[in-house]
Write a protein that holds these residues in place. Sequence first.
Motif, mmCIF file in Angstrom:
data_model
loop_
_atom_site.group_PDB
_atom_site.id
_atom_site.type_symbol
_atom_site.label_atom_id
_atom_site.label_comp_id
_atom_site.label_asym_id
_atom_site.label_seq_id
_atom_site.Cartn_x
_atom_site.Cartn_y
_atom_site.Cartn_z
ATOM 1 N N VAL A 110 0.840 -1.206 0.000
ATOM 2 C CA VAL A 110 0.000 0.000 0.000
ATOM 3 C C VAL A 110 0.871 1.250 0.000
ATOM 4 C CG1 VAL A 110 -1.631 1.347 1.365
ATOM 5 C CG2 VAL A 110 -1.992 -1.109 1.061
ATOM 6 N N ILE A 111 1.936 1.219 0.787
ATOM 7 C CA ILE A 111 2.842 2.377 0.849
ATOM 8 C C ILE A 111 3.516 2.600 -0.508
ATOM 9 C CG2 ILE A 111 4.992 3.240 1.869
ATOM 10 C CD1 ILE A 111 4.165 1.792 4.464
ATOM 11 N N GLN A 112 3.918 1.515 -1.159
ATOM 12 C CA GLN A 112 4.624 1.626 -2.439
ATOM 13 C C GLN A 112 3.689 2.028 -3.579
ATOM 14 O OE1 GLN A 112 6.902 -1.895 -3.390
ATOM 15 N NE2 GLN A 112 7.784 -2.039 -1.343
ATOM 16 N N ASN A 113 2.524 1.376 -3.636
ATOM 17 C CA ASN A 113 1.624 1.620 -4.767
ATOM 18 C C ASN A 113 0.222 1.143 -4.395
ATOM 19 O OD1 ASN A 113 0.317 1.958 -7.181
ATOM 20 N ND2 ASN A 113 1.708 0.701 -8.395
ATOM 21 N N ARG A 114 -0.536 2.013 -3.745
ATOM 22 C CA ARG A 114 -1.875 1.637 -3.277
ATOM 23 C C ARG A 114 -2.780 1.213 -4.433
ATOM 24 N NH1 ARG A 114 -5.282 2.646 1.089
ATOM 25 N NH2 ARG A 114 -3.620 3.763 2.192
ATOM 26 N N GLU A 115 -2.664 1.893 -5.560
ATOM 27 C CA GLU A 115 -3.533 1.585 -6.695
ATOM 28 C C GLU A 115 -3.372 0.143 -7.163
ATOM 29 O OE1 GLU A 115 -2.920 4.351 -9.812
ATOM 30 O OE2 GLU A 115 -3.769 6.059 -8.718
ATOM 31 N N HIS A 116 -2.163 -0.398 -7.056
ATOM 32 C CA HIS A 116 -1.897 -1.760 -7.534
ATOM 33 C C HIS A 116 -2.693 -2.792 -6.741
ATOM 34 C CE1 HIS A 116 0.347 -5.124 -9.247
ATOM 35 N NE2 HIS A 116 0.520 -5.587 -8.010
ATOM 36 N N VAL A 117 -2.617 -2.734 -5.419
ATOM 37 C CA VAL A 117 -3.270 -3.768 -4.599
ATOM 38 C C VAL A 117 -4.755 -3.489 -4.365
ATOM 39 C CG1 VAL A 117 -1.204 -4.578 -3.442
ATOM 40 C CG2 VAL A 117 -2.405 -2.595 -2.517
#
Length: 374
Positions: A110-117
């Motif tokens: 979530v910290i790195q890329n919330r949209e992905h997960v």
Amino acid sequence: IMASSMQYGDVSQSDKSCLPCLDRNDGSKEPGLPVQQKRTVQTWDEMKQTEDYLAAELYKLSVQERAKAMDDIHCLGEELKETPEMVEKLLEEFDQIVRQVKTPFYEMAVIQNREHVEDPSFRLRFLRCNMYNVHLSVRQMMDYLKYKATYFGEDKVAREITLDDFNDEDMELLMAGLYHIQKETDRSGRVVVYLMTDVFARCKIENLIHVAHYVWNNILIPMHNVQMKGICFVYYDMTKQGEKYAMPGLNFMRTLAKVLMTFPIRYSVTHLCLNPERGDLALTNSLFSYTMKQVSRYVGVRTRLQYGSDMEVQYALRSHGVPEKGFPVDADGNIRKDIMNEWFYRHKEEIEAKKQHRNVLLAPHASLHQPVEY
């Protein structure tokens, strides 16, 4: 299970079989079982532990569940059906459970890329894989992120793995013929995927997981057809007669099974194709009986063991709806180099086409920042 494993015995009630390759040709006048049927009985004894386990799992099912498993095996199963309202409700429940059971790896993603997960298409892969069981889907996604961080690095947990992430050994394994994705689907419209054992048993677990992750998550799982119907998976024994039998260890198989079961893909049917004249079926039995206990019951009850020469197991695959045209192995057991890695080259062409399309979309904007020559 017994009916499938004893198929040659069933068809060979006389000295003549339904296949010329099964006919007796040793010149003996002794009455009794044909040569092929004798070999099948011996094969059954060597693989009894695995066969018994699969049969026991099958008979633990209800009548309705057993009928669905048989339909999937014989290409009669139905694809998943869903409505927009159903999907919206499932995704809401998915999100609620994620908030309750989120793991450090999920929080990292979530910290790195919330949209992905949080992408609905990403989460739907897990829901469809688990037949819309939300709790199982969330748990599988959490495990998926954990193993992705373990084998690719924590910095890659929230982004797609690409070929640029491969080292030389990964790329060599990918192109060595480990996998084959058949161009033609089976009779039920499912994608057919082969795992070739001559490469599988001689590679490092890290390289195998890297390649498997890419093939499954970048090529197979994005296909809508795969998400809705699952795949037909074929484990093909490529050990040559007289070769030293290469067999992975139990730790290797346990680790591999754990990682593969986190990939959101449904194994609608699995065929384990074995040649009794190659290798050591007693060792294979120990390996398979152990591995089957690591996978879900859903996979186990949809697994069939096919025994015989290359011609015989290919005949068995045809009878289960797998088209002959795209077999990666010929009737003599040789890799068909005319179609080897054909699936991968098609995939690379798709990647290149997407890049060109993206460049076209970006070109007008890019030109605003470039000097104009007169």
